[in-house]
Design a protein around this motif. Structure first.
Motif, PDB file in Angstrom:
ATOM      1  N   ALA A   1       8.895  65.957 -18.121  1.00 48.93           N
ATOM      2  CA  ALA A   1       9.538  67.255 -17.981  1.00 48.93           C
ATOM      3  C   ALA A   1      10.975  67.001 -17.555  1.00 48.93           C
ATOM      4  CB  ALA A   1       8.815  68.096 -16.936  1.00 48.93           C
TER       5      ALA A   1
ATOM      6  N   MET B   1      12.449  72.399 -14.511  1.00 49.69           N
ATOM      7  CA  MET B   1      11.372  73.291 -14.078  1.00 49.69           C
ATOM      8  C   MET B   1      11.824  74.738 -14.239  1.00 49.69           C
ATOM      9  SD  MET B   1       8.357  73.660 -13.027  1.00 49.69           S
ATOM     10  CE  MET B   1       8.067  71.884 -12.860  1.00 49.69           C
TER      11      MET B   1
ATOM     12  N   ASP C   1       8.903  77.700 -10.931  1.00 49.23           N
ATOM     13  CA  ASP C   1       8.795  76.967  -9.670  1.00 49.23           C
ATOM     14  C   ASP C   1       7.455  77.242  -8.998  1.00 49.23           C
ATOM     15  OD1 ASP C   1      10.360  75.401  -7.497  1.00 49.23           O
ATOM     16  OD2 ASP C   1       9.554  77.138  -6.404  1.00 49.23           O
TER      17      ASP C   1
ATOM     18  N   TYR D   1       3.437  73.094  -9.241  1.00 50.36           N
ATOM     19  CA  TYR D   1       4.504  73.684 -10.044  1.00 50.36           C
ATOM     20  C   TYR D   1       3.871  74.297 -11.288  1.00 50.36           C
ATOM     21  CZ  TYR D   1       8.281  71.533  -7.320  1.00 50.36           C
ATOM     22  OH  TYR D   1       9.156  71.196  -6.319  1.00 50.36           O
TER      23      TYR D   1
ATOM     24  N   ALA E   1       7.385  73.923 -17.406  1.00 49.56           N
ATOM     25  CA  ALA E   1       8.677  73.241 -17.416  1.00 49.56           C
ATOM     26  C   ALA E   1       9.084  72.969 -18.861  1.00 49.56           C
ATOM     27  CB  ALA E   1       8.581  71.928 -16.643  1.00 49.56           C
TER      28      ALA E   1
ATOM     29  N   PHE F   1       8.679  63.702 -14.079  1.00 51.33           N
ATOM     30  CA  PHE F   1       9.884  64.530 -14.103  1.00 51.33           C
ATOM     31  C   PHE F   1      11.138  63.663 -14.094  1.00 51.33           C
ATOM     32  CE2 PHE F   1      13.292  67.195 -12.464  1.00 51.33           C
ATOM     33  CZ  PHE F   1      13.094  68.387 -13.143  1.00 51.33           C
TER      34      PHE F   1
END
Length: 340
Positions: A103, A106, A109, A216, A219, A324
């Motif tokens: 990802a 984001m 969130d 989370y 994303a 991420f």
């Protein structure tokens, strides 16, 4: 005569320059997580306002079939970039043979994962699901968190019957009493029920995040081969999208109209409410407003991975940096948003 010739040559050169610029546009196939509804507005905004084009991108946007499916579409290379569930990505990255997809920004969130029921069915707290039928589409991002949700809330899964239902019939089956509760995105299932005439006080929405799951949500995810070949395109896509997220926050009515332009059967009233719910509860969270859109707290992401491990047997547990990649984010100053 000479002057006329020079002007003509300059015009030709300018035309050739514009043609070269047009041909330099990088094609990007982008998949949404779901249908063209209110929460799709930022992506359509960036497309319609020319923000993607200004970044040198020729973006096509397609509807999706679930936030989990978006991960598979991008991983397979069918799409270059997608909007998908980062928790599904975490499970995908557990297998070493899978592509090292990450990802890069984001958007949700706070995830909209929820258990939605009718008040008359008495599903008020997680344990109330025992003895009930839970309708859940296999590709649903919320259902993907079910086992972790059940483990955290000590739900005896043997006492919950899971009915695999299709997305189009999920809410109708709940209304008809064929299931007692359903999994879904809070803003989607709630609005789908309200638009069918179900009264607001007749609906119970149990947000998973309020019952132990500190995860989370969706994303922007990128195919690793595409990211390697086109790093500037990825950065441009992220920059244009986050700009649109900021602008739609204060122009939600216009954002919904862009959705209606692409999806004329959508209802402006309900899509306006759906978009507002997404911004209020999932996009403009306290953390996102304080720290800027697009980024993640790597410590929180690590906790999310640990929580997923409560019900998922990792064989090659990914680290936060495996999931991420912040390198494509614009500076924090460009990602700040005001609630005013």
């Amino acid at each position: 005569m000479i002057r006329i010739l020079r002007v003509a040559l300059a015009s030709v050169a300018a035309a050739l320059g514009l043609a070269a610029l047009a041909s330099a546009q990088t094609p990007v196939k982008f998949t949404l997580d779901w249908r063209l509804e209110g929460p799709s507005a930022p992506f359509l905004w960036a497309l319609e306002k020319g923000y993607y084009k200004a970044e040198g991108l020729d973006v096509t946007i397609d509807a999706g079939n679930g936030s989990n499916e978006a991960i598979n579409r991008v991983a397979s290379g069918t799409y270059d970039i997608g909007f998908g569930d980062i928790n599904s990505l975490i499970r995908y990255r557990d297998k070493k043979e899978n592509a090292p997809m990450k990802a890069v920004a984001m958007i949700y969130d706070a995830p909209p994962f929820a258990i939605v029921s009718l008040a008359k069915n008495g599903v008020v707290k997680p344990k109330d699901l025992e003895g009930k039928i839970l309708g859940a589409p296999a590709a649903d991002g919320a259902f993907a968190q079910w086992k972790a949700f059940a483990a955290l809330n000590k739900i005896d899964e043997s006492k919950v019957k899971i009915e695999n239902v299709g997305f189009p019939v999920r809410e109708p089956m709940l209304v008809e009493g064929k299931v007692h509760a359903i999994t879904g995105f809070s803003f989607s299932s709630y609005i789908n029920l309200r638009s069918r005439g179900v009264a607001q006080d007749a609906i119970n929405v149990m947000l998973m995040r309020e019952h132990g799951l500190d995860l989370y949500g969706n994303a922007i995810v990128v195919n690793p081969g595409f990211a390697q070949r086109n790093p500037k395109a990825v950065a441009g896509f992220v920059r244009a999208t986050l700009r649109a997220v900021r602008e739609v926050a204060g122009n939600q009515r216009e954002g919904v109209r862009l959705v209606l332009k692409r999806n004329p059967i959508a209802d402006e009233h309900w899509e306006s409410i759906r978009l507002k719910l997404a911004y209020d509860h999932n996009i403009l969270t306290k953390d996102a407003v304080a720290n800027g859109l697009g980024g993640v707290d790597m410590r929180r992401l690590a906790r999310s991975i640990d929580q997923i491990g409560l019900a998922f047997s990792f064989t090659n547990k990914p680290k936060p940096e495996d999931v991420f990649d912040p390198q494509f984010l614009p500076p924090k100053t460009e990602r700040m948003v005001s609630l005013k």
